[in-house]
Write a protein that holds these residues in place. Structure first.
Motif: not given
Length: 372
Positions: A256-261, A296-298, A300-304
């Motif tokens: 659920p943390e990777f709910t991207l726009s 915490p994962l703040r 997610p897009a930058l981590l991906l």
């Protein structure tokens, strides 16, 4: 009822002006009036020193002069062992805060002195030497130069000298006397005093100051190199783009943390397409992107984006790349049997061995000689 409440800390937090930060440390700074030591941030936030070395340096700096600061003496005062204290002293010595100097006493015995400097970078700055001053010259011996006349403060004018022979009674018809415009007579130089040499005018240029000290340690805010770009597929196709978009949109079902726009999915789709083009399985891509996440994962897009760029697998090798290299063919000279002596020798064609060839050549020379 038996739990003690720290009301002093709550009262101190209420007295801090402005809104409190949402995270991070909150300082309650109470000024010291006695028993304190000033420690610079260059030591407290040194990038190359460990926390043990910083603590040992603060402990040494707080001790009075003449106290033993050897390894055994510090181990008796601190909870750290001798090995950690020795390693911390070596770190301080490498960074210039600590130095051990061997000195010889008048009795001939050698001792080791420990010198601690609270700011070693200040010792590397060039010291400014005071500009030499010119000696003062008496007014009766030497007149001031033109530059000194411009910079010196104006002195009060001397009283006018009295007339050597004033009139006994002024005539009533004559106008009121006015001060004579002629300058007052200057004192004549003494005949026995030699004339001093003229003072040269000061130079018209200003001596430049020495260059400021440039630290050898780079600042912690040094510019970082730009991050590598997101990988792109060699041959982008609609099928690759559709599969990459579906994989990124499906990540929130597993994590659920990777709910991207939609903007993030459009930006990251070429990177996933490059993975799919290199025959990476979608489950392997999903596992690589979603395992071992920071808490915490703040962002997610930058981590991906970082993982798609840094963990990009190489393309699969082709059939010709996996084939074993062909061994070079070695030409083997076959065995032959000599027609005269039946000796075995290597030669591409049948015939005679080397000894028989030499014997035949020598016999032919003898025959030609006898015939001659």
């Amino acid at each position: 009822m038996d739990t003690q409440q720290n009301t002093a800390l709550t009262r101190a937090l209420a007295e801090i002006p402005g809104p409190l930060p949402a995270r991070g440390v909150i300082h309650i700074a109470i000024p010291h009036t006695d028993r304190f030591t000033v420690v610079g941030n260059h030591l407290a936030q040194h990038p190359d020193l460990s926390c043990t070395a910083v603590g040992i340096a603060v402990r040494i700096q707080s001790l009075p002069q003449g106290v033993e600061v050897g390894i055994k003496a510090l181990a008796a005062r601190c909870r750290e062992g001798e090995k950690r204290i020795a390693a911390a002293l070596r770190e301080l010595e490498a960074c210039g805060y600590l130095r051990r100097v061997r000195d010889r006493l008048p009795s001939g015995r050698f001792i080791t002195r420990t010198v601690f400097c609270n700011q070693p970078t200040a010792l590397l700055r060039p010291r400014q030497t005071a500009s030499p001053r010119r000696p003062a010259v008496a007014a009766t011996h030497q007149a001031p130069g033109p530059a000194e006349e411009l910079t010196a403060a104006p002195a009060p004018a001397p009283d006018p000298a009295p007339d050597p022979a004033p009139d006994p009674a002024p005539t009533p018809a004559s106008p009121s006397p006015s001060p004579s415009p002629s300058p007052s007579p200057s004192p004549s130089p003494e005949p026995d005093m030699p004339e001093p040499p003229p003072v040269p005018p000061p130079p018209s240029f200003v001596t430049p100051l020495p260059p400021p000290f440039v630290p050898l340690i780079p600042p912690p805010t040094a510019p970082k190199p730009p991050p590598p770009p997101l990988p792109q597929p060699d041959e982008p196709t609609p099928e690759l783009d559709r599969a990459a978009t579906a994989l990124l949109s499906d990540l929130r079902r597993h994590t659920p943390e990777f709910t991207l726009s939609e903007a993030d999915i459009r930006q990251l789709a070429p990177g996933v397409a490059a993975w799919l083009e290199r025959a990476a399985h979608p489950d392997a891509i999903r596992r690589t992107l979603t395992t071992d996440l920071p808490h915490p994962l703040r962002r997610p897009a930058l981590l991906l984006k970082h993982r798609l760029t840094a963990l990009l697998p190489p393309p699969l090798p082709g059939v010709h790349d996996l084939a074993a290299p062909a061994r070079p063919r070695v030409t083997v000279t076959p065995f032959q049997t000599c027609d005269d002596c039946d000796r075995v020798f290597r030669s591409p064609t049948p015939g005679h061995c080397r000894d028989c060839r030499e014997h035949r050549a020598h016999r032919g020379d003898d025959t030609r000689t006898a015939a001659a």
